[in-house]
Design a protein around this motif. Structure first.
Motif, PDB file in Angstrom:
ATOM      1  N   UNK A  33       0.836  -1.203   0.000  1.00  0.00           N
ATOM      2  CA  UNK A  33       0.000   0.000   0.000  1.00  0.00           C
ATOM      3  C   UNK A  33       0.873   1.255   0.000  1.00  0.00           C
ATOM      4  N   UNK A  34       1.947   1.233   0.767  1.00  0.00           N
ATOM      5  CA  UNK A  34       2.859   2.369   0.812  1.00  0.00           C
ATOM      6  C   UNK A  34       3.546   2.566  -0.539  1.00  0.00           C
ATOM      7  N   UNK A  35       3.946   1.486  -1.177  1.00  0.00           N
ATOM      8  CA  UNK A  35       4.565   1.564  -2.495  1.00  0.00           C
ATOM      9  C   UNK A  35       3.597   2.143  -3.525  1.00  0.00           C
ATOM     10  N   UNK A  36       2.344   1.717  -3.462  1.00  0.00           N
ATOM     11  CA  UNK A  36       1.333   2.240  -4.386  1.00  0.00           C
ATOM     12  C   UNK A  36       1.126   3.740  -4.165  1.00  0.00           C
ATOM     13  N   UNK A  37       1.119   4.165  -2.903  1.00  0.00           N
ATOM     14  CA  UNK A  37       0.944   5.585  -2.604  1.00  0.00           C
ATOM     15  C   UNK A  37       2.141   6.388  -3.108  1.00  0.00           C
ATOM     16  N   UNK A  38       3.346   5.841  -2.956  1.00  0.00           N
ATOM     17  CA  UNK A  38       4.542   6.529  -3.428  1.00  0.00           C
ATOM     18  C   UNK A  38       4.516   6.639  -4.947  1.00  0.00           C
ATOM     19  N   UNK A  39       4.127   5.578  -5.607  1.00  0.00           N
ATOM     20  CA  UNK A  39       4.062   5.603  -7.075  1.00  0.00           C
ATOM     21  C   UNK A  39       3.020   6.610  -7.558  1.00  0.00           C
ATOM     22  N   UNK A  40       1.890   6.667  -6.884  1.00  0.00           N
ATOM     23  CA  UNK A  40       0.842   7.622  -7.248  1.00  0.00           C
ATOM     24  C   UNK A  40       1.350   9.057  -7.071  1.00  0.00           C
ATOM     25  N   UNK A  41       2.072   9.308  -6.001  1.00  0.00           N
ATOM     26  CA  UNK A  41       2.636  10.634  -5.750  1.00  0.00           C
ATOM     27  C   UNK A  41       3.693  10.977  -6.809  1.00  0.00           C
ATOM     28  N   UNK A  42       4.497   9.987  -7.199  1.00  0.00           N
ATOM     29  CA  UNK A  42       5.516  10.208  -8.232  1.00  0.00           C
ATOM     30  C   UNK A  42       4.864  10.578  -9.562  1.00  0.00           C
ATOM     31  N   UNK A  43       3.779   9.917  -9.906  1.00  0.00           N
ATOM     32  CA  UNK A  43       3.058  10.224 -11.151  1.00  0.00           C
ATOM     33  C   UNK A  43       2.496  11.636 -11.088  1.00  0.00           C
ATOM     34  N   UNK A  44       1.944  12.005  -9.938  1.00  0.00           N
ATOM     35  CA  UNK A  44       1.387  13.353  -9.769  1.00  0.00           C
ATOM     36  C   UNK A  44       2.485  14.413  -9.905  1.00  0.00           C
ATOM     37  N   UNK A  45       3.633  14.166  -9.279  1.00  0.00           N
ATOM     38  CA  UNK A  45       4.736  15.119  -9.364  1.00  0.00           C
ATOM     39  C   UNK A  45       5.258  15.247 -10.801  1.00  0.00           C
ATOM     40  N   UNK A  46       5.296  14.127 -11.515  1.00  0.00           N
ATOM     41  CA  UNK A  46       5.751  14.161 -12.911  1.00  0.00           C
ATOM     42  C   UNK A  46       4.794  14.983 -13.759  1.00  0.00           C
ATOM     43  N   UNK A  47       3.489  14.806 -13.552  1.00  0.00           N
ATOM     44  CA  UNK A  47       2.498  15.585 -14.298  1.00  0.00           C
ATOM     45  C   UNK A  47       2.601  17.073 -13.969  1.00  0.00           C
ATOM     46  N   UNK A  48       2.811  17.382 -12.689  1.00  0.00           N
ATOM     47  CA  UNK A  48       2.975  18.783 -12.294  1.00  0.00           C
ATOM     48  C   UNK A  48       4.192  19.397 -12.975  1.00  0.00           C
ATOM     49  N   UNK A  49       5.276  18.640 -13.011  1.00  0.00           N
ATOM     50  CA  UNK A  49       6.513  19.126 -13.639  1.00  0.00           C
ATOM     51  C   UNK A  49       6.309  19.353 -15.142  1.00  0.00           C
ATOM     52  N   UNK A  50       5.629  18.426 -15.805  1.00  0.00           N
ATOM     53  CA  UNK A  50       5.344  18.586 -17.233  1.00  0.00           C
ATOM     54  C   UNK A  50       4.473  19.818 -17.481  1.00  0.00           C
ATOM     55  N   UNK A  51       3.485  20.028 -16.611  1.00  0.00           N
ATOM     56  CA  UNK A  51       2.606  21.187 -16.748  1.00  0.00           C
ATOM     57  C   UNK A  51       3.405  22.478 -16.583  1.00  0.00           C
ATOM     58  N   UNK A  52       4.301  22.517 -15.596  1.00  0.00           N
ATOM     59  CA  UNK A  52       5.123  23.707 -15.375  1.00  0.00           C
ATOM     60  C   UNK A  52       6.014  23.990 -16.584  1.00  0.00           C
ATOM     61  N   UNK A  53       6.580  22.949 -17.150  1.00  0.00           N
ATOM     62  CA  UNK A  53       7.438  23.136 -18.330  1.00  0.00           C
ATOM     63  C   UNK A  53       6.634  23.637 -19.523  1.00  0.00           C
ATOM     64  N   UNK A  54       5.462  23.072 -19.723  1.00  0.00           N
ATOM     65  CA  UNK A  54       4.632  23.513 -20.844  1.00  0.00           C
ATOM     66  C   UNK A  54       4.197  24.964 -20.666  1.00  0.00           C
ATOM     67  N   UNK A  55       3.867  25.352 -19.430  1.00  0.00           N
ATOM     68  CA  UNK A  55       3.502  26.749 -19.181  1.00  0.00           C
ATOM     69  C   UNK A  55       4.688  27.670 -19.429  1.00  0.00           C
ATOM     70  N   UNK A  56       5.880  27.235 -19.042  1.00  0.00           N
ATOM     71  CA  UNK A  56       7.074  28.045 -19.286  1.00  0.00           C
ATOM     72  C   UNK A  56       7.321  28.193 -20.785  1.00  0.00           C
ATOM     73  N   UNK A  57       7.147  27.096 -21.532  1.00  0.00           N
ATOM     74  CA  UNK A  57       7.334  27.175 -22.985  1.00  0.00           C
ATOM     75  C   UNK A  57       6.300  28.111 -23.611  1.00  0.00           C
TER      76      UNK A  57
END
Length: 125
Positions: A33-57
């Motif tokens: 369960x902890x691993x699944x939560x960490x993976x979900x958080x990692x996916x969320x952080x990756x999406x946030x980072x992609x969104x920030x980069x696209x906004x910067x572009x």
């Protein structure tokens, strides 16, 4: 009587083993369960980072388009006016035209540099 003592020891041993096994299973479930939560958080952080980069572009592109417009306004517009002898040249003195052209080119350069700075800042994170 010896057998009942033996049976009790075996039952006690089996009960302890079952309790240990259940504890291990619970620990494995908690880790999963902890691993699944960490993976979900990692996916969320990756999406946030992609969104920030696209906004910067997007922002950098907007500044670059503004710089292109300033070049058009300050250099190409007067050039076309000179070629076709439009009223723009008639209303501006030579010094005013030079100042307006250089101002537009300077603004274009600054806007282009701002766009580049936004991209550099975002991609250096």
């Amino acid at each position: 009587m010896a057998e009942s003592m033996f049976d009790k020891d075996v039952e006690e041993l089996l009960a302890r083993h079952a309790a240990e096994q259940k504890a291990e299973d619970d620990e494995i479930e908690d880790l999963a369960a902890e691993e699944a939560a960490i993976e979900k958080e990692a996916v969320r952080l990756k999406k946030d980072r992609e969104r920030e980069r696209e906004l910067a572009k997007f922002t950098a592109n907007a500044f670059d388009r503004m710089s292109t417009s300033a070049v058009t306004l300050g250099l190409i517009g007067p050039g076309v006016g000179f070629l076709y002898h439009t009223s723009l040249l008639a209303t501006l003195k030579d010094g005013e035209l030079v100042v307006a052209t250089l101002s537009c080119l300077g603004a274009a350069f600054v806007l282009h540099c701002v766009g580049r700075a936004i991209l550099n800042e975002e991609f250096q994170r």
